[in-house]
Design a protein around this motif. Sequence first.
Motif, mmCIF file in Angstrom:
data_model
loop_
_atom_site.group_PDB
_atom_site.id
_atom_site.type_symbol
_atom_site.label_atom_id
_atom_site.label_comp_id
_atom_site.label_asym_id
_atom_site.label_seq_id
_atom_site.Cartn_x
_atom_site.Cartn_y
_atom_site.Cartn_z
ATOM 1 N N MET A 1 0.839 -1.188 0.000
ATOM 2 C CA MET A 1 0.000 0.000 0.000
ATOM 3 C C MET A 1 0.878 1.242 0.000
ATOM 4 O O MET A 1 2.063 1.187 0.290
ATOM 5 C CB MET A 1 -0.925 0.020 1.228
ATOM 6 C CG MET A 1 -1.745 -1.246 1.426
ATOM 7 S SD MET A 1 -2.634 -1.753 -0.048
ATOM 8 C CE MET A 1 -1.947 -3.386 -0.277
ATOM 9 N N ALA A 2 0.261 2.415 -0.312
ATOM 10 C CA ALA A 2 1.058 3.632 -0.405
ATOM 11 C C ALA A 2 0.173 4.861 -0.261
ATOM 12 O O ALA A 2 -1.033 4.826 -0.543
ATOM 13 C CB ALA A 2 1.793 3.678 -1.745
ATOM 14 N N SER A 3 0.769 5.954 0.171
ATOM 15 C CA SER A 3 0.096 7.242 0.196
ATOM 16 C C SER A 3 0.168 7.874 -1.195
ATOM 17 O O SER A 3 0.923 7.432 -2.054
ATOM 18 C CB SER A 3 0.756 8.154 1.229
ATOM 19 O OG SER A 3 2.121 8.349 0.892
ATOM 20 N N VAL A 4 -0.633 8.928 -1.405
ATOM 21 C CA VAL A 4 -0.593 9.693 -2.646
ATOM 22 C C VAL A 4 -0.484 11.163 -2.284
ATOM 23 O O VAL A 4 -1.213 11.647 -1.403
ATOM 24 C CB VAL A 4 -1.851 9.462 -3.510
ATOM 25 C CG1 VAL A 4 -1.828 10.349 -4.755
ATOM 26 C CG2 VAL A 4 -1.970 7.995 -3.906
ATOM 27 N N THR A 5 0.417 11.879 -2.949
ATOM 28 C CA THR A 5 0.614 13.302 -2.667
ATOM 29 C C THR A 5 0.584 14.114 -3.952
ATOM 30 O O THR A 5 1.310 13.814 -4.900
ATOM 31 C CB THR A 5 1.962 13.545 -1.952
ATOM 32 O OG1 THR A 5 1.984 12.798 -0.730
ATOM 33 C CG2 THR A 5 2.163 15.014 -1.656
ATOM 34 N N PHE A 6 -0.288 15.119 -3.966
ATOM 35 C CA PHE A 6 -0.272 16.135 -5.016
ATOM 36 C C PHE A 6 0.549 17.307 -4.488
ATOM 37 O O PHE A 6 0.216 17.872 -3.437
ATOM 38 C CB PHE A 6 -1.681 16.631 -5.331
ATOM 39 C CG PHE A 6 -2.600 15.617 -5.964
ATOM 40 C CD1 PHE A 6 -2.764 15.567 -7.335
ATOM 41 C CD2 PHE A 6 -3.326 14.729 -5.182
ATOM 42 C CE1 PHE A 6 -3.631 14.658 -7.920
ATOM 43 C CE2 PHE A 6 -4.189 13.815 -5.750
ATOM 44 C CZ PHE A 6 -4.336 13.770 -7.119
ATOM 45 N N ASP A 7 1.601 17.675 -5.197
ATOM 46 C CA ASP A 7 2.456 18.786 -4.785
ATOM 47 C C ASP A 7 2.351 19.906 -5.809
ATOM 48 O O ASP A 7 3.045 19.920 -6.832
ATOM 49 C CB ASP A 7 3.907 18.307 -4.647
ATOM 50 C CG ASP A 7 4.866 19.421 -4.231
ATOM 51 O OD1 ASP A 7 4.391 20.447 -3.713
ATOM 52 O OD2 ASP A 7 6.080 19.251 -4.445
ATOM 53 N N LYS A 8 1.422 20.838 -5.560
ATOM 54 C CA LYS A 8 1.182 21.977 -6.459
ATOM 55 C C LYS A 8 0.962 21.507 -7.901
ATOM 56 O O LYS A 8 1.432 22.128 -8.864
ATOM 57 C CB LYS A 8 2.343 22.971 -6.391
ATOM 58 C CG LYS A 8 2.565 23.548 -5.000
ATOM 59 C CD LYS A 8 3.762 24.483 -4.952
ATOM 60 C CE LYS A 8 3.992 24.993 -3.538
ATOM 61 N NZ LYS A 8 5.205 25.850 -3.443
ATOM 62 N N ALA A 9 0.227 20.415 -8.041
ATOM 63 C CA ALA A 9 -0.009 19.825 -9.363
ATOM 64 C C ALA A 9 -0.933 20.713 -10.195
ATOM 65 O O ALA A 9 -2.020 21.101 -9.753
ATOM 66 C CB ALA A 9 -0.620 18.433 -9.210
ATOM 67 N N THR A 10 -0.491 21.014 -11.412
ATOM 68 C CA THR A 10 -1.235 21.903 -12.302
ATOM 69 C C THR A 10 -1.332 21.276 -13.684
ATOM 70 O O THR A 10 -0.371 20.697 -14.185
ATOM 71 C CB THR A 10 -0.537 23.269 -12.419
ATOM 72 O OG1 THR A 10 -0.478 23.876 -11.128
ATOM 73 C CG2 THR A 10 -1.283 24.195 -13.374
ATOM 74 N N ARG A 11 -2.521 21.390 -14.281
ATOM 75 C CA ARG A 11 -2.721 20.915 -15.648
ATOM 76 C C ARG A 11 -3.443 21.995 -16.446
ATOM 77 O O ARG A 11 -4.558 22.404 -16.111
ATOM 78 C CB ARG A 11 -3.539 19.621 -15.659
ATOM 79 C CG ARG A 11 -3.969 19.123 -17.040
ATOM 80 C CD ARG A 11 -2.809 18.867 -17.965
ATOM 81 N NE ARG A 11 -3.228 18.190 -19.192
ATOM 82 C CZ ARG A 11 -2.534 18.198 -20.319
ATOM 83 N NH1 ARG A 11 -1.381 18.848 -20.386
ATOM 84 N NH2 ARG A 11 -2.971 17.556 -21.377
ATOM 85 N N ILE A 12 -2.774 22.470 -17.495
ATOM 86 C CA ILE A 12 -3.379 23.423 -18.431
ATOM 87 C C ILE A 12 -3.453 22.743 -19.787
ATOM 88 O O ILE A 12 -2.430 22.344 -20.353
ATOM 89 C CB ILE A 12 -2.557 24.721 -18.536
ATOM 90 C CG1 ILE A 12 -2.399 25.370 -17.155
ATOM 91 C CG2 ILE A 12 -3.223 25.692 -19.500
ATOM 92 C CD1 ILE A 12 -1.508 26.603 -17.169
ATOM 93 N N TYR A 13 -4.642 22.597 -20.325
ATOM 94 C CA TYR A 13 -4.806 21.945 -21.621
ATOM 95 C C TYR A 13 -4.369 22.878 -22.750
ATOM 96 O O TYR A 13 -4.535 24.104 -22.653
ATOM 97 C CB TYR A 13 -6.263 21.528 -21.821
ATOM 98 C CG TYR A 13 -6.654 20.324 -21.002
ATOM 99 C CD1 TYR A 13 -6.189 19.050 -21.335
ATOM 100 C CD2 TYR A 13 -7.481 20.459 -19.887
ATOM 101 C CE1 TYR A 13 -6.552 17.943 -20.591
ATOM 102 C CE2 TYR A 13 -7.851 19.348 -19.135
ATOM 103 C CZ TYR A 13 -7.375 18.101 -19.493
ATOM 104 O OH TYR A 13 -7.717 17.008 -18.742
ATOM 105 N N GLY B 1 3.526 6.959 -2.528
ATOM 106 C CA GLY B 1 4.487 6.614 -1.491
ATOM 107 C C GLY B 1 5.582 7.674 -1.480
ATOM 108 O O GLY B 1 5.325 8.880 -1.542
ATOM 109 N N GLU B 2 6.824 7.241 -1.440
ATOM 110 C CA GLU B 2 7.951 8.172 -1.451
ATOM 111 C C GLU B 2 8.504 8.406 -2.856
ATOM 112 O O GLU B 2 9.482 9.129 -3.034
ATOM 113 C CB GLU B 2 9.065 7.637 -0.551
ATOM 114 C CG GLU B 2 8.659 7.509 0.916
ATOM 115 C CD GLU B 2 9.775 6.972 1.771
ATOM 116 O OE1 GLU B 2 10.821 6.578 1.204
ATOM 117 O OE2 GLU B 2 9.608 6.937 3.006
ATOM 118 N N HIS B 3 7.873 7.813 -3.852
ATOM 119 C CA HIS B 3 8.398 7.871 -5.219
ATOM 120 C C HIS B 3 7.713 8.967 -6.023
ATOM 121 O O HIS B 3 6.478 9.033 -6.108
ATOM 122 C CB HIS B 3 8.215 6.522 -5.908
ATOM 123 C CG HIS B 3 8.866 5.382 -5.187
ATOM 124 N ND1 HIS B 3 10.228 5.226 -5.116
ATOM 125 C CD2 HIS B 3 8.316 4.347 -4.488
ATOM 126 C CE1 HIS B 3 10.517 4.144 -4.412
ATOM 127 N NE2 HIS B 3 9.369 3.592 -4.017
#
Length: 372
Positions: free
Chosen positions: A1-13, A65-67
């Motif tokens: 199992m693993a955590s999930v982290t969004f770090d200032k994630a941005t998507r501009i189409y 996770g940490e990846h």
Amino acid sequence: MASVTFDKATRIYPGSDEPAVNRLSLDIADGEFLVLVGPSGCGKSTSLRMVAGLEELTSGRIFIGEHDVTDVSPKDRDIAMVFQNYALYPHMTVADNMGFALKIAGERPEVIRTRVEEAARILDLEPYLDREPKALSGGQRQRVAMGRAIVREPHVFLMDEPLSNLDAKLRTQTRTQISSLQKRLGITTIYVTHDQTEALSMGDRIAVLNNGVLQQVATPRQMYEKPANAFVAGFVGSPAMNLGRWRVEGEEARYASAHLRLPREVSSVLNGSEIILGFRPEGARIVGEGEDATFEIQVDLTESIGSDAYIHGRLMGAECEKAPFGSGEDSRQITLRVEPRSIPVGGTVVRVHVPMEAFHFFSATTGECLGS
């Protein structure tokens, strides 16, 4: 199992000036069930697809996770995705559909068989392993799609509105099955929906998005009782909160024939001549003559749905106000939950009391919550 982290994630189409997802920062704990919710076009499915690797980030990072998996291909992220439309192969049996990804990965037949049988037992699909999808109901097909994800034994489940194609009864049944399954397996799950009931009943926490921006992250109870801003207050809950702009005169808020003395912790931080005020349909009660009343409401429509009943009506004098006040965006119709055994008759005027603790107060300029 693993955590999930969004770090200032941005998507501009390409071709767009506005981000579909704008600097999203969010930590999802190992084993947590997080629900992403918001109106159509708010960026919730884009956020999910960024975790899956199906959407390229314009800026920011994503960790499993940490990846740092920002530039890792989808097949190497160890995630399993469940879609709205099942995406089953019609010419394959249930067993073959569930084990296909393992077969492509070169897994041994005996391992595939063992994992498929275990998943079928968990999902009550054992009698259907030799059937093709056309011989299954919608709920059974969705469970096959779930089984296909389970046999992968992924670090993260991603679910994109998986119940949208089911009828109401199957939706309720499958919703409880998914919740129970996630708690049993303990796999980190991100679940996208626009359905209020799913969001409030399934998740350990809810994250609300609007126009690509994260509005609030909280437990379902915290989200419902203490919305961070007027958008969350109006969006979370069904029926929607009665919400609108009131004038501020001194230490009172006024709208049509109603007036309310503002709490000191609210009036002391007000900036402007207006305030956004709201209360939920269950926060009010009908009172008789001689009792304190906050509003008088003319009843337009009544609804009885068994254990609950609702009345929809207009605040007396509201026709003189420019700004709407009601349940739902730009609505002038107030909704109240009432005792189902004593529903007022349409066309009558009822006196309603709303205790101070049932009100929510928001800044008219920023929309942010005022007071405690």
